[in-house]
Design an enzyme around this catalytic site. Structure first.
Site, mmCIF file in Angstrom:
data_model
loop_
_atom_site.group_PDB
_atom_site.id
_atom_site.type_symbol
_atom_site.label_atom_id
_atom_site.label_comp_id
_atom_site.label_asym_id
_atom_site.label_seq_id
_atom_site.Cartn_x
_atom_site.Cartn_y
_atom_site.Cartn_z
ATOM 1 N N ASP A 157 -16.128 -12.166 2.761
ATOM 2 C CA ASP A 157 -16.049 -13.479 3.397
ATOM 3 C C ASP A 157 -15.874 -13.287 4.895
ATOM 4 O O ASP A 157 -15.672 -12.177 5.370
ATOM 5 C CB ASP A 157 -14.935 -14.355 2.815
ATOM 6 C CG ASP A 157 -13.523 -13.867 3.117
ATOM 7 O OD1 ASP A 157 -13.337 -12.969 3.965
ATOM 8 O OD2 ASP A 157 -12.585 -14.380 2.499
ATOM 9 N N ASP A 181 -2.813 -20.862 -3.805
ATOM 10 C CA ASP A 181 -3.498 -22.104 -4.190
ATOM 11 C C ASP A 181 -4.667 -21.857 -5.142
ATOM 12 O O ASP A 181 -5.455 -22.752 -5.425
ATOM 13 C CB ASP A 181 -3.992 -22.844 -2.956
ATOM 14 C CG ASP A 181 -4.969 -22.032 -2.115
ATOM 15 O OD1 ASP A 181 -5.276 -20.861 -2.477
ATOM 16 O OD2 ASP A 181 -5.430 -22.553 -1.092
ATOM 17 N N HIS A 206 -7.150 -19.583 -4.653
ATOM 18 C CA HIS A 206 -8.396 -19.128 -4.031
ATOM 19 C C HIS A 206 -8.528 -17.612 -4.128
ATOM 20 O O HIS A 206 -7.553 -16.899 -4.349
ATOM 21 C CB HIS A 206 -8.492 -19.587 -2.572
ATOM 22 C CG HIS A 206 -7.780 -18.722 -1.594
ATOM 23 N ND1 HIS A 206 -6.467 -18.925 -1.233
ATOM 24 C CD2 HIS A 206 -8.200 -17.639 -0.887
ATOM 25 C CE1 HIS A 206 -6.115 -18.011 -0.336
ATOM 26 N NE2 HIS A 206 -7.151 -17.220 -0.114
#
Length: 178
Positions: free
Chosen positions: A7, A69, A71
């Site tokens: 990413d 969360d 991710h």
């Protein structure tokens, strides 16, 4: 050995984004990794990086972490695309994780307009996927990854469909597991 980044959060006016900067500081620089062996995923050429990766035989091993969360990589709640190998999305203040993400930026003025990530369709092709989870703050996320319905609002749920997933968790992170 070749390294493909999974990413990137581009930073205005900088050659390297948030992910690539951290990798150079903690891995590539200290490890003396030759530039020719580093293949960064970028907003501009993420599709060509995916083609290159496939042409080179795919990924043998991928190490990822789990966010509190739910991710993984840049697959953030409500922004995730399970059907894409690589994809970009707008970095929007409407996302519930936006304010937390801003705290990771070295300069608040460098808010990116887009983020790029490898998606679940790419991770499904990795020969061995290793998820590292540590700390009590991740206990709910690890339990959620294993127990919740598969959904883009908790992206890590898709990871349990991987045929060769290894989860490495410390006692604190695994404290909510039966």
């Amino acid at each position: 050995m070749h390294f493909y980044t999974f990413d990137e959060v581009p930073l205005a006016g900088r050659e390297r984004g948030l992910t690539l900067s951290a990798l150079y500081e903690h891995l590539f620089g200290p490890g003396g990794v030759p530039e020719a062996n580093i293949h960064p995923l970028t907003v501009a050429d993420h599709a060509s990086v995916a083609r290159e990766l496939h042409g080179n035989g795919g990924l043998d091993l991928m190490l990822i972490g789990l966010g509190a969360d739910g991710h993984f990589c840049g697959n953030m709640p409500y922004a995730t695309r399970f059907d894409q190998e690589t994809y970009t999305y707008e970095f929007q203040d409407s996302y519930p994780w936006y304010e937390d993400a801003l705290r990771l930026l070295p300069d608040p003025a460098e808010v990116p307009s887009r983020v790029v990530t490898m998606g679940a369709a790419m991770l499904a092709k990795v020969r061995r996927l290793v998820l590292i989870v540590s700390g009590a703050a991740k206990a709910d996320a690890l339990a959620g990854m294993l127990e919740r319905e598969i959904s883009t609002d908790f992206p890590a749920t898709i990871l349990r469909t991987h045929p060769n997933l290894v989860v490495v968790a410390d006692r604190e992170a695994a404290s909510r597991l039966g």
